[in-house]
Design a protein around this motif. Sequence first.
Motif, PDB file in Angstrom:
ATOM      1  N   ARG A  16      35.030 -62.758  76.599  1.00  0.00           N
ATOM      2  CA  ARG A  16      35.364 -61.654  77.510  1.00  0.00           C
ATOM      3  C   ARG A  16      35.519 -62.195  78.928  1.00  0.00           C
ATOM      4  NH1 ARG A  16      36.972 -58.207  74.001  1.00  0.00           N
ATOM      5  NH2 ARG A  16      35.416 -57.006  72.872  1.00  0.00           N
ATOM      6  N   THR A  57      38.556 -57.212  78.240  1.00  0.00           N
ATOM      7  CA  THR A  57      39.066 -57.992  77.115  1.00  0.00           C
ATOM      8  C   THR A  57      39.765 -59.262  77.582  1.00  0.00           C
ATOM      9  OG1 THR A  57      41.041 -56.615  77.059  1.00  0.00           O
ATOM     10  CG2 THR A  57      39.281 -56.065  75.518  1.00  0.00           C
ATOM     11  N   LYS A  73      35.556 -52.765  79.686  1.00  0.00           N
ATOM     12  CA  LYS A  73      34.911 -52.536  78.391  1.00  0.00           C
ATOM     13  C   LYS A  73      33.446 -52.154  78.548  1.00  0.00           C
ATOM     14  CE  LYS A  73      36.548 -53.369  74.831  1.00  0.00           C
ATOM     15  NZ  LYS A  73      37.164 -52.482  73.874  1.00  0.00           N
TER      16      LYS A  73
END
Length: 70
Positions: free
Chosen positions: A21, A34, A42
């Motif tokens: 990530r 992401t 996220k």
Amino acid sequence: MDVFQGYLWKKGHLRRNWTERWFCLKPGSLSYFTSEDCRDCKGVIEMDQNCCVEVRQLHLDNFKDDFLNI
């Protein structure tokens, strides 16, 4: 303004696999995405004055044992 940003490995909460990530460390929070091109956050880890970030050196033979301590 980000203090640090870059790719890190994160272990999933439900699916316990490791995923790369893009992380952004700012005063008071650590956000992850992401990819560095994606601006859809996220998740966010809130940090207060009692939190400490320790960067550990990556060892390619055992990368899952190296992590960012929060």
